[in-house]
Design a protein around this motif. Structure first.
Motif, PDB file in Angstrom:
ATOM      1  N   ILE A 139      -8.115  29.834  -7.220  1.00  0.00           N
ATOM      2  CA  ILE A 139      -8.024  29.662  -5.768  1.00  0.00           C
ATOM      3  C   ILE A 139      -9.409  29.809  -5.143  1.00  0.00           C
ATOM      4  O   ILE A 139      -9.828  29.003  -4.322  1.00  0.00           O
ATOM      5  N   TRP A 140     -10.134  30.848  -5.554  1.00  0.00           N
ATOM      6  CA  TRP A 140     -11.447  31.102  -4.964  1.00  0.00           C
ATOM      7  C   TRP A 140     -12.484  30.087  -5.402  1.00  0.00           C
ATOM      8  O   TRP A 140     -13.417  29.791  -4.643  1.00  0.00           O
ATOM      9  N   GLY A 141     -12.362  29.555  -6.607  1.00  0.00           N
ATOM     10  CA  GLY A 141     -13.317  28.545  -7.070  1.00  0.00           C
ATOM     11  C   GLY A 141     -13.378  27.348  -6.131  1.00  0.00           C
ATOM     12  O   GLY A 141     -14.430  27.045  -5.563  1.00  0.00           O
ATOM     13  N   PRO A 142     -12.253  26.644  -5.921  1.00  0.00           N
ATOM     14  CA  PRO A 142     -12.279  25.512  -4.989  1.00  0.00           C
ATOM     15  C   PRO A 142     -12.595  25.926  -3.554  1.00  0.00           C
ATOM     16  O   PRO A 142     -13.235  25.181  -2.818  1.00  0.00           O
ATOM     17  N   THR A 143     -12.154  27.122  -3.158  1.00  0.00           N
ATOM     18  CA  THR A 143     -12.440  27.588  -1.801  1.00  0.00           C
ATOM     19  C   THR A 143     -13.943  27.709  -1.577  1.00  0.00           C
ATOM     20  O   THR A 143     -14.451  27.396  -0.503  1.00  0.00           O
ATOM     21  N   SER A 144     -14.660  28.131  -2.603  1.00  0.00           N
ATOM     22  CA  SER A 144     -16.104  28.317  -2.455  1.00  0.00           C
ATOM     23  C   SER A 144     -16.860  27.000  -2.360  1.00  0.00           C
ATOM     24  O   SER A 144     -18.026  26.982  -1.980  1.00  0.00           O
ATOM     25  N   THR A 145     -16.207  25.892  -2.684  1.00  0.00           N
ATOM     26  CA  THR A 145     -16.888  24.594  -2.606  1.00  0.00           C
ATOM     27  C   THR A 145     -16.623  23.868  -1.291  1.00  0.00           C
ATOM     28  O   THR A 145     -17.156  22.789  -1.084  1.00  0.00           O
TER      29      THR A 145
END
Length: 159
Positions: A139-145
């Motif tokens: 969840i946080w991976g795509p959110t950070s992009t």
């Protein structure tokens, strides 16, 4: 490299091939941007040396409450103060608070639980604690992009 050049400091939190093989550090060096990955670890080492003495003077609840406040204040300083030195100092305190919390919770579980259930309960605690990090990572991976109007990641104060 252009995004890195717009930053005052980088706080590398990437995992996997490009985050752990030195690629990001090399890019920061190329862009002449300081990075502060080891400050968090320095706080953890300080905690290992001091937490026993602190536990003797504070109750568990007070120690955990203090650690939460210290961690929150460190994060506030990290994102609001545009200084590399302030970022490094706040990360040391964040590492201190994080490690104090984990070591205190682990020790309290060891002491509180009955022998017949201790191993199972600690296994469940660790599975939930580490499992939620694994579940949240995608969840946080795509959110950070997600592009922001003004980049703030890795820049104290977002300026």
């Amino acid at each position: 490299v252009e995004v890195l050049r717009s930053c005052a400091v980088a706080f590398p939190v990437l995992h996997g091939p490009h985050g752990e093989d030195g690629t990001l550090a090399a890019l920061c060096d190329l862009a002449d941007v300081p990075y502060v990955g080891s400050a968090l670890g320095a706080g953890a080492i300080v905690t290992a040396l001091l937490v026993g003495r602190v536990r003797g003077k504070l109750s568990t609840n007070r120690l955990l409450g203090l650690a939460c406040v210290v961690y929150a204040l460190a994060m506030i300083v990290l994102v609001t103060v545009p200084s590399v030195v302030a970022a490094l100092i706040s990360l040391v305190f964040a590492g201190l608070a994080w490690t104090a919390t984990l070591s205190t919770l682990n020790a309290e579980l060891q002491l509180f639980l009955h022998g017949w259930v201790r191993a199972r309960a600690i296994a469940i605690y660790l599975m939930v604690f580490l499992g939620t990090q694994a579940v949240a990572a995608p969840i946080w991976g795509p959110t950070s992009t997600i592009p922001l109007r003004r980049p703030t990641c890795g820049r104290p104060g977002g300026r």
